[in-house]
Design an enzyme around this catalytic site. Structure first.
Site, PDB file in Angstrom:
ATOM      1  N   ASP A  42      -4.700   1.148  -1.935  1.00  0.00           N
ATOM      2  CA  ASP A  42      -5.252  -0.167  -1.589  1.00  0.00           C
ATOM      3  C   ASP A  42      -5.415  -1.021  -2.839  1.00  0.00           C
ATOM      4  O   ASP A  42      -5.073  -2.212  -2.846  1.00  0.00           O
ATOM      5  CB  ASP A  42      -6.616  -0.008  -0.897  1.00  0.00           C
ATOM      6  CG  ASP A  42      -6.505   0.430   0.550  1.00  0.00           C
ATOM      7  OD1 ASP A  42      -5.389   0.367   1.106  1.00  0.00           O
ATOM      8  OD2 ASP A  42      -7.533   0.829   1.127  1.00  0.00           O
TER       9      ASP A  42
ATOM     10  N   HIS B 217       1.519   4.343  -3.044  1.00  0.00           N
ATOM     11  CA  HIS B 217       1.502   5.809  -3.015  1.00  0.00           C
ATOM     12  C   HIS B 217       2.639   6.376  -3.849  1.00  0.00           C
ATOM     13  O   HIS B 217       2.465   7.344  -4.604  1.00  0.00           O
ATOM     14  CB  HIS B 217       1.634   6.306  -1.571  1.00  0.00           C
ATOM     15  CG  HIS B 217       0.384   6.210  -0.768  1.00  0.00           C
ATOM     16  ND1 HIS B 217      -0.814   6.738  -1.183  1.00  0.00           N
ATOM     17  CD2 HIS B 217       0.142   5.647   0.462  1.00  0.00           C
ATOM     18  CE1 HIS B 217      -1.733   6.510  -0.258  1.00  0.00           C
ATOM     19  NE2 HIS B 217      -1.174   5.846   0.732  1.00  0.00           N
TER      20      HIS B 217
ATOM     21  N   HIS C 282       0.841  -1.200   0.000  1.00  0.00           N
ATOM     22  CA  HIS C 282       0.000   0.000   0.000  1.00  0.00           C
ATOM     23  C   HIS C 282       0.881   1.257   0.000  1.00  0.00           C
ATOM     24  O   HIS C 282       0.641   2.195  -0.777  1.00  0.00           O
ATOM     25  CB  HIS C 282      -0.909  -0.021   1.234  1.00  0.00           C
ATOM     26  CG  HIS C 282      -1.635   1.249   1.477  1.00  0.00           C
ATOM     27  ND1 HIS C 282      -2.929   1.469   1.059  1.00  0.00           N
ATOM     28  CD2 HIS C 282      -1.258   2.398   2.117  1.00  0.00           C
ATOM     29  CE1 HIS C 282      -3.307   2.674   1.414  1.00  0.00           C
ATOM     30  NE2 HIS C 282      -2.313   3.263   2.066  1.00  0.00           N
ATOM     31  N   GLU C 283       1.902   1.273   0.846  1.00  0.00           N
ATOM     32  CA  GLU C 283       2.780   2.446   0.924  1.00  0.00           C
ATOM     33  C   GLU C 283       3.557   2.638  -0.382  1.00  0.00           C
ATOM     34  O   GLU C 283       3.720   3.771  -0.858  1.00  0.00           O
ATOM     35  CB  GLU C 283       3.750   2.298   2.104  1.00  0.00           C
ATOM     36  CG  GLU C 283       3.088   2.229   3.473  1.00  0.00           C
ATOM     37  CD  GLU C 283       2.265   3.463   3.784  1.00  0.00           C
ATOM     38  OE1 GLU C 283       2.630   4.563   3.331  1.00  0.00           O
ATOM     39  OE2 GLU C 283       1.244   3.325   4.478  1.00  0.00           O
TER      40      GLU C 283
ATOM     41  N   GLU D 292      -5.723   6.996  -0.878  1.00  0.00           N
ATOM     42  CA  GLU D 292      -5.720   5.796  -0.041  1.00  0.00           C
ATOM     43  C   GLU D 292      -6.446   4.644  -0.725  1.00  0.00           C
ATOM     44  O   GLU D 292      -5.974   3.494  -0.713  1.00  0.00           O
ATOM     45  CB  GLU D 292      -6.362   6.091   1.321  1.00  0.00           C
ATOM     46  CG  GLU D 292      -5.567   7.026   2.205  1.00  0.00           C
ATOM     47  CD  GLU D 292      -4.175   6.505   2.501  1.00  0.00           C
ATOM     48  OE1 GLU D 292      -4.029   5.291   2.766  1.00  0.00           O
ATOM     49  OE2 GLU D 292      -3.229   7.321   2.448  1.00  0.00           O
TER      50      GLU D 292
END
Length: 423
Positions: A356, A278, A274-275, A352
């Protein structure tokens, strides 16, 4: 009444009333019945405990809002800024040093008030609900370190900005914008290796299955890491998290030690996917560009109020100054700051969901990501059912139930992820 004073008082009181209303609505949005997605993660007593924790924090927030609004309003109406300015001028220093003294006295007064509220939150609320591991010594060490950084970084920057506005004419805001932009970019590289270690200890993640799994996933996405580190978060709190810092060749992944001790290898890789999502989708770059833009707009508007006599009369000031204009304009800018905050949070929530989606599609671990989100929510006693207005105004992340349900509705991954069950 002075129109600037009227506007500022309306903004202060209106903002306070809005915050109180939102907190009240948020408290009323608690659902008595545990959402089906969290059956088996909370028992009845644990769910009630999470809501008690949220109520305690909301009440502190409301009390803080009222106290701060009353104090700031009184400080303005009774000429507090003029008294501080008079005290700063008694030292007989030049305009820049006087400005630093004026800013330092105001920020110190604000910090002393916030320290008492923070101490209550840390040593009463967090302690009561089993989160706090911060000692009194660590608490005050953090405060002193924060002051030192503000003095060594913020002080010189504010001094240069004051010099520009006093000597560079109508383009001063542009020079200041350039200076602050360079500083923002520099801090992206410096903070991971210079600033963050002032507060926490970072150690390389030792060789083992977890490190191998993280590197295998990162390499599969063409994502080069400078390092994978653990942070001694447990020295202050039992809460868990992970984050990504740095730019270019200095990219680093940081795992709270509490996260490693409570989550499986698959869950941690899903969180880091997930990070990384980004970064791969340039969310960090877009957020940075928005911050740079809003800073430039703020400085451009500020330049129109430097030396505005009516604005200084609103604050009962006997003398005008560049340094005081910064603080007065900050109050005038509140509505625009709120609007940019709402837009920034809206953008962040979209990011976000996108991160995901990236994590699910690239790691083939949808179940692990859902499991991680549920565990993090339970470990941190997060609000499962926040009010929509609270989310709209102040949530940078979507509510956890919205994220879980969005993952559930994703089409199957082309690499063969299993059907997701939320039961």
């Amino acid at each position: 009444m002075n129109p600037y004073l009227a506007f500022i008082l309306i903004v202060l009181i209106g903002s306070c009333c809005l915050d109180l209303l939102v907190e009240r609505l948020n408290l009323k949005s608690f659902e008595a019945t545990l959402p089906a997605e969290f059956q088996g993660y909370y028992d009845e007593a644990g769910y009630r405990r999470s809501q008690a924790y949220l109520r305690a924090n909301a009440r502190l927030e409301m009390v803080s809002e009222i106290v701060l609004t009353v104090l700031i309003t009184g400080f303005i109406v009774f000429g507090g800024f003029n008294q501080v300015d008079g005290l700063a001028r008694t030292f007989g220093l030049g305009p820049i040093w006087t400005g630093l003294m004026f800013a330092g006295l105001l920020l110190l007064a604000r910090d002393l008030l916030e320290i008492s509220l923070s101490a209550y939150q840390t040593f009463v609320i967090e302690e009561t609900f089993g989160f706090n591991r911060t000692t009194v010594w660590t608490f005050f060490q953090d405060i002193l370190k924060g002051w030192a950084l503000a003095a060594f970084i913020g002080g010189p920057v504010f001094a240069v900005v004051l010099w520009f506005f006093d000597h560079a004419g109508h383009l001063a805001w542009l020079y200041c914008w350039g200076l602050i932009t360079v500083l923002q970019l520099l801090l992206l590289f410096v903070a991971p290796v210079v600033i963050l270690p002032v507060f926490n200890r970072f150690e390389p993640l030792p060789e083992g299955p977890l490190r191998t799994a993280i590197l295998t996933y990162a390499n599969s996405q063409g994502f080069k890491l400078k390092g994978i580190f653990t942070m001694d978060a447990s020295r202050r709190s039992t809460k868990s998290n992970a984050f990504f810092i740095g730019f270019g060749p200095y990219k680093r992944v940081v795992l709270f030690d509490t996260l490693i001790s409570r989550h499986s290898e698959d869950e941690i890789v899903a969180i880091l996917a997930h990070e990384i999502g980004h970064y791969k989708q340039r969310h960090i770059h877009k957020t940075l560009m928005l911050s740079i833009f809003t800073t430039g707009l703020m400085l451009a508007l500020l330049s129109q109020f430097i030396g505005n006599q009516r604005l200084f009369e609103a604050f009962r000031m006997q003398q005008t100054s560049t340094y005081a204009a910064f603080f007065f304009f900050g109050l005038l800018y509140t509505p625009l700051r709120m609007l940019f905050g709402i837009f920034g949070n809206l953008l962040s929530r979209r990011f976000e969901f996108a991160a995901d989606t990236f994590a699910v599609k690239t790691s083939a671990r949808p179940l692990a990501l859902i499991e991680a989100l549920k565990k993090l929510s339970v470990e941190n006693l997060s609000n499962l059912t926040p009010h929509r207005l609270k989310v709209f105004l102040s949530y940078s992340h979507p509510p956890v139930l919205a994220r879980i349900r969005a993952i559930h509705e994703m089409p199957p991954s082309p690499i063969g992820s299993p059907k997701i069950s939320l039961s």
